[in-house]
Enzyme design. Structure first.
Site, short mmCIF file in Angstrom:
data_model
loop_
_atom_site.label_atom_id
_atom_site.label_comp_id
_atom_site.label_asym_id
_atom_site.label_seq_id
_atom_site.Cartn_x
_atom_site.Cartn_y
_atom_site.Cartn_z
N GLU D 59 2.60 4.22 6.66
CA GLU D 59 1.25 3.74 6.34
C GLU D 59 0.87 2.45 7.05
OE1 GLU D 59 3.12 5.33 4.15
OE2 GLU D 59 1.81 6.85 3.26
N HIS D 128 -0.87 8.66 -8.16
CA HIS D 128 -1.74 9.52 -7.34
C HIS D 128 -3.15 9.62 -7.91
CE1 HIS D 128 2.20 10.88 -5.88
NE2 HIS D 128 1.59 11.39 -4.83
#
Ligand SMILES: Cc1ncc(C[n+]2csc(CCOP(=O)(O)OP(=O)(O)O)c2C)c(N)n1
Ligand SMILES: Cc1ncc(C[n+]2csc(CCOP(=O)(O)OP(=O)(O)O)c2C)c(N)n1
Ligand SMILES: [Mg+2]
Ligand SMILES: [Mg+2]
Lengths: 326, 326, 326, 326
Positions: D59, D128
């Protein structure tokens, strides 16, 4: 090396219990009974089983989003696991976590993890604690091939190497990170080769061979317990199922999967045990049936358990909950 | 009473608690050999050789390992070096530390502390000047302390070192050298108790950290104009002391909230929103907020001075809120 | 290899210009004329000089907090650099950035960086752009030994390896990350050994030998330009000065520093040039004097330049600034 | 008008702009082979083989390389996969992308877009499910878009793909499948223009993303009680359309601000604070805010439903704000 029948059968039993749990979880998910999403460990059972048998109850592991197998092998209560998958109040996390966040601190499971490579820094910290406490525990940190490309991997390995922490980094190279093949995203042939960058031992093994896993982890655990520091182990396996239940798997052909079924760890080990005369047909049947019964009971337990009361959502953030403006 | 600096107060808190509790250890970049870049750990130099640890520049592990170490029974105090670099290991805080207890249904006590400098100094520029405490107020899961005096620093930090919940402590760079009275006797300051740093009846100013001093300076100047300002130091943002703020506003009917961080989306907006919601009828004027302009902290002194609020900014807001009575 | 006198002298000139700039910056800082803090490149000049001579104007570099040398070698205007160090409106960043944030996009300098390893992901991105544009440019990403322990290092090297991007990772191993010695925090003897983990070439060289740097980078640049992908180069050097001007340097003895002065790159190269008969006393004197004059002019320019108007702080955040609530 | 889904609207925007502008490319985890985990890129499958790129799980480089690629002339569109994992590479956004232009005195045009899903879905649990748009409103340096309909998604995203400033786009997971009218003709929606999704005269409700739909549902129900609600969709948070909100409040004298993210410190506090500051005299009741409780998103359905606001939460707030007139 020579192993007792009892020992070998115990590895087999662990793998069978994991497989049985996972097949049931898959079935339940497809029936719409489980909320969220789940990642199956089917085909990778040899890693959890072979590794965990080297650990004591008070040793630690950090797990992943694909964590059911780790939990079971470390000795978790599958009733509480199943109840958590259902989101029930009797689950490990009282329904707050679900499949990806199961933990059991009483057996050293420092959490599954919904963040790829999220467990590696945690493992490093547990390793620091052990060293400061002058204990002889170890930590096994599971992570995927995809996880090995995250910065956390690098930082954790360097960290554990310089402080010589008792952490075993156990890479489960199942050839895929979600839709992506390991070769596309990972710049080395063997993830274990990365150990050189941290001046620690690195070993690549057949992760579908439960005995190879057992022996490799055994050596690493012994090293770690006696102050020798971390080891990187790459257990090569194959993710037979989709990334999650329901994955359309557009990124590979069915035929490839079928080929790999032939190499799945339980069948392979079964054959070996039979050759050694250490697993009779009756014994085998019993093992599978027991596992099935255990899982059925877990399902029953989960289904009969209540959902948590909605207001329960406002507990468990802090130990000292006074004065918070929920 | 004797006077010591803010930085010495922190050092004393650490020294006393580390002497008492062998599970406390502290680590971060450049803390062991020079006592930290702002001298916060000077008093620990050579005192606890095993428990004051220099680390690699690996922020994700610095933060993430705190979680692992806490789970394994230690009480880590991890330094973040500059608040800006909280972002560098942010996932270990926001996705791991702040979620762990909740996700696992309250299985763990996360006795861990993150601490370090924030705020401006003499032209440290955009990557070494941030105040980002608001983010840790917005995301649930960590207690936030923002002391403004040596007395508060020591008392709050000692409480942090006995907390069973994660705590993050922001120490303003320009306060480390500030002297103030600190008793020799042991004391603790509970979280969630604001401190009225100056009583007043015309306007309430709520502030923290460096802005408490700027607000006191403003109050002094404003008193010459006949405006009697009450200055409330929140001291902790999670939890924050609504009661004391609401009481004060019920008395003064006017509120200014001041912080160094960006005004837009800063925690002053939370305080203002809660106050107008709770005591709408008591308000004689709109609540005004003081904070930095929505740009980064520039290097050049005249630019930095322009962007970041000071006592003048507070004075202006107070004058406006008093003049603008309705 | 044979080199022309002109070429060798150009390397010498670059190093002298850097040294002269840095000594002046140190002097000015100690006189209290420069805000913020500065990190000197003294003793490391051979790396910037030897590397950059391989680059074209439209090639890119990413620099670090210790970036003055990179800027000068890449062809920056030292007037604008000096003005920026003063925080003046005529500086590279109009006073908004200061020493740690100088950039010059017109010569491919994608920024100094106040965040350790902050430049590596940026370099990877520039590499992607070059590849997509089918150009033959390259990127040289400078970073320290300390930076090699950050996750960004790992992610960037893996990334550039798998996509075969034209990025040269140039590690300046000056033996220290602030107060910490490289051996304490870095788990390998040679940082270049980490290249194995990314299946790319890794080379360790004497970073105080400008010719060694030149040749090593030359080969890497040629590889990169022709589609061969990234290289990791470790240039071993020694940070003769403190981490920043004003560093108390409690972490080492003066004697160690003195020993290293004997090995500093300019003196060494001077000797070599003299042996080769390629640098007369007069030439040498001229080079140093020219450099001095240039720097004096830069100081004059900077001192005579105005500070930016305070309201200038509210420009340059966005290209399209309309409708923003500053 | 023809109807397409939210996800198709995004796909169309990408397809049209990529066809026009060869500098646009997009990358992230799992986007190339399956069109993204929520199908957002299905329409790009196989269309631009070189410009739709699967990446490693890295990321910090996914985000940081967007900066480098933009500086080198491309227009990257990086996917963040789940908003929660913005934290994983947060430093590349908060310390690099968001600061670069400002720190360097406006040298660069940062035409780059970050996009991906946020918000709840069916029990994705704490790691999430986050909505963290407020953080990007608080820290300066990126434009924030939060579309609620296919029409807005396409129009705003096309504007993003022509913006010379960084843009982050949050797409709610539960909206991808939503169908709505989208003209065949090309159109762009400028940033900073709120959309009145339903006119009304009694109360203003300001919302974004999923909460726009919940607010419209609430408005429908409330109309049966004779309460006429005006629903304003901000559509972009940086910049946000103060004027339209203030005008509406001047008309209705009552305001509710609703978002899915945590109420404490959420952007509703900024909107509420600005409104009470600007149009204090017009307010007939305190401004109320609707947001999630200050805990993480729990897994179990009844818990998730309890924590996250829905149309009922908006209804309750509206009733309160109407009944609580002063
Ligand atoms: C930091 C982060 N990025 C992305 C994701 C989304 N994600 C979940 S699992 C996965 C693939 C993981 O691959 P690997 O590490 O090989 O584990 P496996 O699923 O194969 O067991 C991805 C990308 C995530 N959970 N965390
Ligand atoms: C992410 C991050 N962590 C910490 C710091 C504080 N810091 C600035 S320079 C430095 C040491 C850097 O060492 P190295 O990479 O070897 O570069 P050198 O200073 O030796 O050139 C540290 C820790 C920082 N700037 N960024
Ligand atoms: Mg995998
Ligand atoms: Mg160094």
């Amino acid at each position: 090396m020579e192993y007792s029948k009892e020992f070998l059968q115990s590895l087999y039993v662990t793998m069978v219990r994991i497989r049985t749990f996972e097949k049931k979880a898959e079935e339940l998910f497809l029936q719409g009974k489980l909320p969220g999403f789940i990642h199956l460990y089917i085909g990778e059972e040899a890693i959890a089983a072979g590794a965990m048998v080297n650990l004591r109850r008070d040793d630690y592991i950090t797990s992943t989003h694909r964590g059911h197998g780790h939990m079971i092998a470390k000795g978790a209560d599958i009733k509480k696991m199943m109840a958590e998958l259902y989101g029930k109040e009797t689950g490990y996390c009282k329904g707050k976590g679900g499949s990806m966040h199961i933990a059991d601190l009483s057996i050293g499971v420092l959490g599954a993890n919904g963040e790829v490579a999220g467990g590696l820094p945690i493992a490093a910290g547990a390793g620091m604690a052990i060293k400061l406490q002058k204990k002889d525990n170890v930590v096994v940190s599971f992570f995927g091939d995809g996880a090995s490309n995250r910065g956390a991997f690098h930082e954790a390995l360097n960290w554990c190497s310089i402080y010589k922490l008792p952490v075993i980094f156990l890479n489960e190279n199942n050839q895929f990170a979600s839709t992506e093949r390991v070769q596309e995203t990972t710049s080395v042939a063997n993830i274990a080769d990365r150990a050189i960058g941290y001046n620690i031992p690195g070993v690549s093994i057949d992760g579908n061979d439960v005995i190879a896993v057992y022996e490799t982890v055994k050596a690493a655990v012994e090293r770690a317990r006696s102050g020798g520091g971390p080891t990187l182990i790459e257990a090569k396996t194959y993710r037979i199922k989709g990334h999650f239940v329901g994955d359309p798997t557009l990124y590979r052909q069915e035929q490839e999967v079928e080929e790999h079924w032939a190499n799945e760890p339980i069948g392979r080990f079964e054959k070996r045990l039979k050759e050694l005369g250490m697993l009779g047909e009756e014994e085998k049947k019993n093992i599978w049936e027991l596992a099935k019964k255990e899982v059925e009971e877990a399902v029953k337990f989960a289904e009969e358990s209540p959902y948590p009361a909605p207001e329960e959502a406002l507990t468990d953030l802090f130990v000292d909950d006074t004065g918070y403006d929920y | 009473m004797r006077e010591i600096t803010f930085s010495e107060a922190l050092g004393e808190a650490m020294f006393e608690e580390m002497s008492r509790d062998p599970t406390i250890f502290t680590y971060g970049e450049d803390i062991a050999k020079q006592g930290g870049i702002f001298g916060a750990y000077k008093s620990l130099l050579g005192k606890f050789p095993d428990r004051v640890i220099d680390t690699p520049i690996s922020e994700e592990v610095i933060f993430g390992s705190a979680l692992g170490a806490a789970l394994a029974g230690m009480r880590p105090v991890a330094e973040f070096h500059f608040a800006d670099f909280l972002f560098t290991g942010m996932t270990a805080i926001a996705n791991q530390i702040m979620k762990f207890r909740y996700m696992t249904g309250g299985q763990a006590k996360l006795h861990l502390v993150l601490r370090g400098p924030d705020g401006i100094s003499k032209s440290a520029a955009a990557q070494h000047s941030e105040s980002i405490e608001t983010i840790f107020m917005h995301i649930p899961g960590i207690k936030v302390i923002v002391p403004s005096t040596p007395y508060d620093m020591k008392g709050l930090f000692k409480t942090a070192l006995r907390s069973d919940d994660p705590v993050i402590c922001f120490e303003h760079k320009m306060l480390y050298g500030l002297k103030g009275p600190v008793p020799e006797e042991e004391y603790y300051i509970p979280f969630g108790q604001a401190d009225i740093k100056k009583e007043g009846k015309d306007v309430t100013v709520v502030a923290t950290s460096r802005m408490v001093h700027e607000s006191l300076k403003a109050a002094k100047n404003l008193s010459k104009e006949g405006i009697d300002v009450e200055v409330i130091d929140l001291r902790t943002l999670v939890p924050w002391d609504r009661e004391k703020v609401l009481e004060s506003v019920k008395k003064t009917h006017r509120l200014v909230v001041a912080h160094e961080t960006w005004k837009r989306g800063g925690w002053s907006a939370e305080v203002a929103s809660v106050v107008q919601e709770e005591v709408f009828d008591y308000l004689d004027a709109p609540i005004l907020r003081v904070g930095a302009y929505n740009v980064h902290i520039p290097f050049s002194p005249p630019l930095q001075d322009f962007v970041v609020p000071d006592s003048k900014s507070v004075e202006d807001a107070v004058r406006k809120v008093v003049g603008g009575a309705v």
